[in-house]
Design an enzyme around this catalytic site. Structure first.
Site, short mmCIF file in Angstrom:
data_model
loop_
_atom_site.label_atom_id
_atom_site.label_comp_id
_atom_site.label_asym_id
_atom_site.label_seq_id
_atom_site.Cartn_x
_atom_site.Cartn_y
_atom_site.Cartn_z
CE LYS A 1 -1.69 1.84 4.03
NZ LYS A 1 -1.62 3.29 4.23
CG ASN A 2 2.18 2.85 3.54
OD1 ASN A 2 1.03 3.22 3.26
ND2 ASN A 2 2.55 2.60 4.79
NE ARG B 1 0.54 11.95 7.12
CZ ARG B 1 0.81 13.13 7.63
NH1 ARG B 1 -0.12 14.02 7.77
NH2 ARG B 1 2.03 13.41 8.02
CB CYS C 1 -4.74 6.55 10.24
SG CYS C 1 -5.53 5.13 9.51
NE ARG D 1 -0.22 10.52 10.11
CZ ARG D 1 -0.52 9.43 9.40
NH1 ARG D 1 -1.70 8.85 9.55
NH2 ARG D 1 0.35 8.93 8.56
N PRO D 2 2.22 16.23 11.32
CG PRO D 2 4.23 16.65 12.43
CD PRO D 2 3.04 15.75 12.44
CB ILE D 3 3.40 18.02 5.98
CG1 ILE D 3 2.62 19.32 5.89
CG2 ILE D 3 2.49 16.83 5.91
CD1 ILE D 3 2.00 19.56 4.49
CG ASP D 4 7.69 19.84 10.57
OD1 ASP D 4 6.87 18.93 10.81
OD2 ASP D 4 8.87 19.80 10.98
CD GLN D 5 11.66 17.99 9.35
OE1 GLN D 5 12.76 17.95 8.79
NE2 GLN D 5 11.37 18.91 10.27
CG ASP E 1 2.56 1.42 9.70
OD1 ASP E 1 2.21 2.27 10.54
OD2 ASP E 1 2.94 1.71 8.56
NE ARG F 1 -6.97 4.90 4.89
CZ ARG F 1 -6.00 5.34 5.68
NH1 ARG F 1 -6.23 5.65 6.91
NH2 ARG F 1 -4.78 5.50 5.20
N1 EPU Z 1 7.00 13.97 11.31
C1 EPU Z 1 7.28 15.28 11.60
N2 EPU Z 1 7.28 16.17 10.55
C2 EPU Z 1 7.03 15.80 9.27
C3 EPU Z 1 6.74 14.45 8.99
C4 EPU Z 1 6.73 13.55 10.04
O1 EPU Z 1 7.52 15.66 12.75
O2 EPU Z 1 7.06 16.67 8.40
C5 EPU Z 1 7.01 12.99 12.41
C6 EPU Z 1 5.63 12.35 12.62
O3 EPU Z 1 4.82 13.12 13.48
C7 EPU Z 1 6.01 11.00 13.20
C8 EPU Z 1 7.36 10.68 12.52
O4 EPU Z 1 7.87 11.92 12.03
O5 EPU Z 1 6.23 11.12 14.57
C9 EPU Z 1 7.28 9.71 11.35
O6 EPU Z 1 6.33 10.14 10.40
P1 EPU Z 1 6.42 9.79 8.84
O7 EPU Z 1 6.51 11.04 8.09
O8 EPU Z 1 7.48 8.75 8.65
O9 EPU Z 1 5.00 9.15 8.60
P2 EPU Z 1 4.09 9.30 7.33
O10 EPU Z 1 4.92 9.45 6.11
O11 EPU Z 1 3.02 10.29 7.58
C10 EPU Z 1 4.12 6.77 6.75
C11 EPU Z 1 3.10 5.69 6.57
C12 EPU Z 1 2.50 5.34 7.92
C13 EPU Z 1 3.60 4.91 8.87
C14 EPU Z 1 4.70 5.96 8.95
C15 EPU Z 1 5.90 5.51 9.76
C16 EPU Z 1 2.30 6.18 4.38
C17 EPU Z 1 1.19 6.68 3.53
N3 EPU Z 1 2.07 6.18 5.68
O12 EPU Z 1 3.42 7.88 7.31
O13 EPU Z 1 1.67 4.23 7.65
O14 EPU Z 1 3.07 4.71 10.16
O15 EPU Z 1 5.15 6.30 7.63
O16 EPU Z 1 6.43 4.35 9.23
O17 EPU Z 1 3.33 5.77 3.88
C18 EPU Z 1 -0.19 2.85 7.86
O18 EPU Z 1 0.13 2.31 6.81
O19 EPU Z 1 -1.06 2.40 8.64
C19 EPU Z 1 0.47 4.09 8.27
C20 EPU Z 1 -0.04 4.93 9.14
#
Ligand code: EPU
Length: 432
Positions: free
Chosen positions: A22-23, A93, A117, A123-127, A308, A400
């Protein structure tokens, strides 16, 4: 509206074939925007998240043709707008990948803040934004929209150090960088198998990305990507979920169409718990015929134990002898499901990112809710292990990410059905 009804207590025996990841799929579909030609993507899981991503591309003007249930021909040459459908974007997401892809291709993107979710916090996107800004974009977040624009209409390469290891930011910056002018380096990059898969997909279309799978990724921008075809890797978390299911119920499953190396961490933890796990070339045999031992689990970015899989493994540990300690190392709050398990007789104490699980002899059926995708998978495992009948609401979360979960489980002996909930209007549980 539907719910799952499970009559638990049956051991699982047989074979389950794992779908595409999925991811990886939810990143590769928007990545097709960058390609000047038709991409054929195979092994796309048929789940609501990929269906929404494909529909977002259609609304942008892309041609998306299904060759079969899991293979799509995507041609984004006729995309006429860099403004994505806001309602659809808010439903998942991974819609954030539209920002990197549209910005990289057209130098501009207007998209809604991603949904998906919710683990109890923002769930920030600052990075992601830090990366786009370093590459010469101005990014504004206003009224729930992200508006990004590259100075001069095209991004330039940059060195970006991620302050947190982020899967989404790593992939999104990679998408933005493949057509940027010059060289981009992402340091402290995430290393998950789906990151390697997305890089391989882009490279097979003519991108120049090196180092995916390590914590430094180097991307040399190219002028265009050409069409091609690519097959998505198997879903590591779907495989891990069925491994956890048979660990919980007992029995024996051959889990096929996997890459055993991607599952090392999950296999190792199950072995520590007394489960037999035998790797084949592209399959794994999982057998549990002895009592489960307690274990400690700390989730971390890959190659650590995946967050996950945290709800699923915690659910199995509720039935292990002794006390297990769980530490969530990625998300601030990912234990919302623990209350549901406690309704079934589990003993779990949550304190911030830590949980202590006192093993119990058995769980008993109850009406419970899936509060997110992986929590939903954990509820299914709990229902399969419990005595009596378990009813799970909120199953749209589960759908999903898990293709044909009911059929796959029924084929290995589970008594699980999807039944329609009564239409609202009568006395519904929430209204009492
Ligand atoms: N984070 C920040 N700033 C950012 C991005 C992330 O502080 O700009 C923090 C988050 O708050 C979290 C950590 O960094 O504490 C990791 O977040 P990440 O960005 O890796 O997560 P994501 O990309 O939003 C993906 C998967 C998630 C999975 C995480 C961690 C997708 C679509 N989603 O989320 O998958 O939990 O990586 O491996 O790829 C799932 O499949 O059920 C799921 C939630």
């Amino acid at each position: 509206m539907h719910k799952y009804v499970i009559k638990g207590g049956k051991k699982l025996y047989g074979e389950i074939s794992i779908s595409g990841a999925k991811n990886a799929a939810v990143a590769m579909i928007p990545a097709a925007i960058l390609v000047d030609g038709t991409c054929r993507i195979e092994n796309i899981p048929s789940i609501s998240d990929t269906i929404i991503q494909l529909n977002i591309l259609r609304t942008l003007g892309a041609k998306v043709n299904a060759v079969n249930k899991h293979t799509m021909d995507i041609d984004c040459r006729c995309i006429s707008s860099a403004v994505a459908d806001f309602d659809m974007m808010r439903r998942l997401r991974a819609s954030y990948y539209l920002i990197g892809a549209l910005l990289g291709k057209f130098g501009t993107a207007t998209v809604a803040m991603p949904g998906g979710c919710n683990f109890g916090g923002v769930r920030p996107i600052d990075q992601h934004i830090k990366g786009f800004t370093a590459m010469g974009a101005t990014v504004e977040v206003k009224n729930g929209l992200v508006l990004a624009r590259a100075a001069g209409g095209r991004l330039h390469g940059a060195s970006i150090y991620l302050d947190v290891v982020s899967v989404g930011a790593t992939i999104n910056i990679m998408l933005a960088a493949v057509l940027a002018r010059g060289f981009t380096m992402i340091e402290n990059a995430a290393r998950e198998p789906h990151i390697v898969d997305v890089a391989n997909f882009l490279n097979s279309m003519g991108a120049d990305i090196r180092g995916a799978g390590t914590n430094v990724i180097k991307i040399r921008g190219v002028d265009r990507l050409r069409g091609g075809f690519y097959s998505i890797v198997p879903d590591q978390i779907e495989a891990g979920t069925y491994m956890a299911a048979v660990a919980g119920t007992g029995g024996q499953l051959l889990i096929k169409n996997i890459i055993p190396k991607h599952l090392n961490c999950i296999s190792g933890k199950l072995q520590e718990m007394g489960v037999d796990v035998i790797d084949g070339e592209d399959c794994v045999l999982v057998r549990r015929d002895k009592p489960l031992h307690h274990a400690n689990v700390k989730t971390q970015p890959y190659p650590g134990f995946p967050t996950d899989m945290q709800p699923q493994i915690t659910t199995v540990l509720t039935l292990a002898q002794g006390t297990s300690h769980i530490t969530e190392g990625v998300w601030d709050n990912r234990y919302k499901y623990a209350d549901e398990l406690c309704k079934m007789g589990a003993r779990i104490r949550v304190d911030g990112r830590a949980a202590v699980v006192e093993g119990v002899e058995s769980l008993s059926g109850a009406t419970i809710k899936a509060c997110d995708l992986r929590a939903g998978a954990a509820m299914v495992i709990a229902g399969l292990c419990a005595s009596g009948t378990t009813e799970i609401e909120g199953i749209e979360y589960i759908e999903r990410g898990y293709e044909e979960i009911i059929d796959k489980l029924r084929a290995v002996g589970a008594d699980i059905q999807c039944v329609e909930l009564p239409e609202p209007g009568g006395v519904i549980p929430e209204a009492i």
